[in-house]
Design a protein around this motif. Structure first.
Motif, short mmCIF file in Angstrom:
data_model
loop_
_atom_site.label_atom_id
_atom_site.label_comp_id
_atom_site.label_asym_id
_atom_site.label_seq_id
_atom_site.Cartn_x
_atom_site.Cartn_y
_atom_site.Cartn_z
N LEU A 71 0.85 -1.19 0.00
CA LEU A 71 0.00 0.00 0.00
C LEU A 71 0.88 1.24 0.00
O LEU A 71 2.02 1.20 0.48
N PRO A 72 0.39 2.37 -0.51
CA PRO A 72 1.17 3.60 -0.43
C PRO A 72 1.33 4.06 1.01
O PRO A 72 0.63 3.61 1.93
N ASN A 73 2.26 4.99 1.22
CA ASN A 73 2.49 5.50 2.56
C ASN A 73 1.45 6.57 2.92
O ASN A 73 0.58 6.90 2.12
N PHE A 74 1.58 7.11 4.13
CA PHE A 74 0.59 8.06 4.63
C PHE A 74 0.57 9.35 3.81
O PHE A 74 -0.51 9.88 3.51
N THR A 75 1.73 9.88 3.45
CA THR A 75 1.77 11.13 2.69
C THR A 75 1.14 10.96 1.31
O THR A 75 0.49 11.88 0.81
N THR A 76 1.30 9.80 0.70
CA THR A 76 0.68 9.56 -0.61
C THR A 76 -0.83 9.51 -0.50
O THR A 76 -1.54 10.05 -1.37
N PHE A 77 -1.33 8.89 0.56
CA PHE A 77 -2.78 8.87 0.75
C PHE A 77 -3.34 10.27 0.97
O PHE A 77 -4.41 10.61 0.45
N VAL A 78 -2.62 11.09 1.75
CA VAL A 78 -3.08 12.46 1.98
C VAL A 78 -3.05 13.26 0.67
O VAL A 78 -3.97 14.03 0.38
N MET A 79 -2.01 13.07 -0.13
CA MET A 79 -1.90 13.80 -1.39
C MET A 79 -2.99 13.38 -2.36
O MET A 79 -3.54 14.22 -3.09
N PHE A 80 -3.36 12.11 -2.37
CA PHE A 80 -4.32 11.61 -3.35
C PHE A 80 -5.77 11.76 -2.89
O PHE A 80 -6.65 12.13 -3.68
N LEU A 81 -6.04 11.48 -1.60
CA LEU A 81 -7.41 11.49 -1.10
C LEU A 81 -7.78 12.79 -0.38
O LEU A 81 -8.97 13.06 -0.18
N GLY A 82 -6.79 13.58 0.02
CA GLY A 82 -7.09 14.83 0.69
C GLY A 82 -7.93 15.79 -0.14
O GLY A 82 -8.86 16.42 0.40
N PRO A 83 -7.64 15.95 -1.44
CA PRO A 83 -8.50 16.84 -2.25
C PRO A 83 -9.97 16.45 -2.26
O PRO A 83 -10.83 17.32 -2.45
N LEU A 84 -10.28 15.17 -2.07
CA LEU A 84 -11.68 14.76 -2.03
C LEU A 84 -12.42 15.42 -0.87
O LEU A 84 -13.61 15.74 -0.98
N ILE A 85 -11.73 15.60 0.26
CA ILE A 85 -12.38 16.27 1.40
C ILE A 85 -12.70 17.71 1.04
O ILE A 85 -13.81 18.21 1.29
N GLY A 86 -11.71 18.42 0.45
CA GLY A 86 -11.95 19.80 0.08
C GLY A 86 -13.05 19.95 -0.95
O GLY A 86 -13.90 20.85 -0.85
N ILE A 87 -13.06 19.08 -1.95
CA ILE A 87 -14.10 19.16 -3.00
C ILE A 87 -15.47 18.83 -2.43
O ILE A 87 -16.47 19.50 -2.75
N SER A 88 -15.54 17.83 -1.55
CA SER A 88 -16.85 17.46 -0.99
C SER A 88 -17.42 18.52 -0.07
O SER A 88 -18.65 18.65 0.06
N LEU A 89 -16.57 19.31 0.56
CA LEU A 89 -17.05 20.35 1.48
C LEU A 89 -17.42 21.65 0.77
O LEU A 89 -18.14 22.47 1.34
N GLY A 90 -16.92 21.86 -0.45
CA GLY A 90 -17.12 23.16 -1.08
C GLY A 90 -17.90 23.17 -2.38
O GLY A 90 -18.25 24.25 -2.85
N PHE A 91 -18.19 22.01 -2.96
CA PHE A 91 -18.78 22.02 -4.30
C PHE A 91 -20.22 22.53 -4.30
O PHE A 91 -20.71 23.00 -5.33
N ASP A 92 -20.93 22.44 -3.18
CA ASP A 92 -22.31 22.94 -3.11
C ASP A 92 -22.51 23.96 -2.00
O ASP A 92 -23.61 24.12 -1.48
N ALA A 93 -21.44 24.65 -1.65
CA ALA A 93 -21.53 25.60 -0.53
C ALA A 93 -22.42 26.78 -0.85
O ALA A 93 -23.18 27.25 0.00
N ILE A 94 -22.37 27.28 -2.09
CA ILE A 94 -23.12 28.48 -2.47
C ILE A 94 -24.33 28.12 -3.33
O ILE A 94 -25.44 28.62 -3.11
N ASN A 95 -24.13 27.28 -4.37
CA ASN A 95 -25.24 27.03 -5.29
C ASN A 95 -26.39 26.26 -4.64
O ASN A 95 -27.54 26.40 -5.06
N SER A 96 -26.11 25.45 -3.62
CA SER A 96 -27.22 24.78 -2.94
C SER A 96 -28.07 25.77 -2.16
O SER A 96 -29.31 25.65 -2.12
N GLU A 97 -27.42 26.76 -1.55
CA GLU A 97 -28.19 27.81 -0.86
C GLU A 97 -29.02 28.62 -1.86
O GLU A 97 -30.17 29.00 -1.57
N ARG A 98 -28.45 28.86 -3.04
CA ARG A 98 -29.19 29.63 -4.05
C ARG A 98 -30.37 28.82 -4.60
O ARG A 98 -31.46 29.35 -4.81
N ASN A 99 -30.15 27.55 -4.86
CA ASN A 99 -31.23 26.72 -5.42
C ASN A 99 -32.36 26.49 -4.42
O ASN A 99 -33.52 26.35 -4.81
N LYS A 100 -32.04 26.44 -3.14
CA LYS A 100 -33.08 26.28 -2.12
C LYS A 100 -33.82 27.57 -1.83
O LYS A 100 -34.85 27.54 -1.16
#
Length: 349
Positions: A103-132
């Motif tokens: 398996l890859p090391n810890f830093t590789t997992f953070v580099m590869f999977l860390g952006p998923l956290i940022g994308i999941s928290l921000g992709f509907d931050a504004i447009n979901s409020e507007r659509n609702k």
């Protein structure tokens, strides 16, 4: 008799407060304890993210991947110590960089999977409020626009920091229990700086997804845009730079100046990727033996002392990459801020 009653009457302990005068001490204390709209939105967004199924699923996947990387690192370190092939000078830092190949090391997992956290928290931050239809209602209250977007970003970034530091300290605790080797103060500082850089790296993807959330009306479009850029920089960008390297390789390999110029060009193209910048930063901080991040000539290598760099010198070596990553993060947030402040927000019929 009236005079006697007037004299015996106790003086009043209050006086009428004039308009514009300072409020009583109790009211002033209450006003100081009342949170501002900015922090109210931060608390609300932070709690919503913690209670969401989307965030729980992502954290579960990343936590399982990190635990797997810890197991492979411990296996590799135990095998290396038994065969006397592992350097024990910075053994604790190798918990984040070592791997047995499964398996890859810890830093590789953070580099590869860390952006998923940022994308999941921000992709509907504004447009979901507007659509609702809640965005216009919220901004019709005495809340500034800049407080709203800054609160959205701050709440998500605080949650990212909590998650990454929790995972990093989990690795440190499990490593301390497993290998029984206590870290030095320098190793602890290096791990804390590495986690801080990881927060900045994931914050870049958070700002990028926040930008897409402001630019696009549909949450699915902003999510696909963020995931497409993540896949591009994680997989395809390195292939494109490799093709450019082969196409522009100098034919005359005897000229050292031409080879160095070409190597610096390819290195510059690689550093346009945030993933590559994060890799250079983590390599410098978690591997003290790294003394340079660019091409070196034979004259520069001859006579160099093969010893690890102190923490201050490692920070100076990685400082340009850290400034570049911070600049990219601030640029994305600045564009998002400007777009949101200029947008017209209307209530839905």
């Amino acid at each position: 008799m009236n005079d006697t009653a007037a004299k015996s009457e106790k003086p009043r302990s209050w006086l009428p407060v004039k308009r514009g005068a300072n409020p009583p001490a109790t009211e002033a204390a209450i006003n100081r304890n009342v949170p501002t709209p900015f922090w109210i939105i931060v608390r609300k967004e932070f709690g919503d993210h913690l209670r969401s199924w989307r965030f729980g699923i992502l954290i579960g996947l990343i936590a399982l991947a990190c635990i797997g990387s810890i197991y492979t690192a411990v296996t590799a370190l135990q095998a290396g110590v038994k065969s006397q092939e592992t350097d024990t000078s910075f053994l604790f830092l190798q918990m984040f960089t070592a791997s047995d190949g499964t398996l890859p090391n810890f830093t590789t997992f953070v580099m590869f999977l860390g952006p998923l956290i940022g994308i999941s928290l921000g992709f509907d931050a504004i447009n979901s409020e507007r659509n609702k239809g809640t965005l216009s209602r919220l901004l019709s209250q005495p809340i500034y626009r800049d407080d709203f977007i800054r609160a959205k970003f701050t709440a998500s970034l605080l949650l990212i920091a909590v998650v990454l530091y929790a995972l990093g300290f989990l690795v440190m605790g499990l490593g301390l229990i497993t290998i029984g080797y206590p870290p030095t103060p320098e190793e602890v500082f290096r791990v804390i700086l590495f986690l801080l850089i990881a927060v900045v790296y994931v914050g870049f993807w958070l700002n990028l997804s926040l930008l897409f959330s402001i630019r696009f009306r549909q949450a699915a479009t902003s999510a696909l845009s963020g995931i497409a850029l993540w896949i591009f920089f994680s997989l395809f960008y390195t292939m494109i730079v490799g093709l450019i390297d082969k196409a522009t390789a100098p034919a005359d390999s005897s000229a050292m100046s031409i080879l160095v110029r070409h190597a610096r060009l390819i290195l510059f193209l690689n550093r346009l990727s945030p993933s590559f910048l994060f890799t250079e930063l983590t390599t410098t901080l978690l591997t003290p033996g790294v003394r340079s991040l660019g091409p070196l000539t034979t004259a520069q290598v001859v006579g160099a002392i093969a010893s690890p760099l102190p923490l201050g010198q490692s920070i100076l070596l990685a400082w340009p990459q850290l400034i570049g990553l911070l600049a990219a993060t601030m640029l994305c947030f600045g564009i998002s801020y400007a777009l949101f402040m200029r947008q017209e927000i209307r209530s839905r019929a």
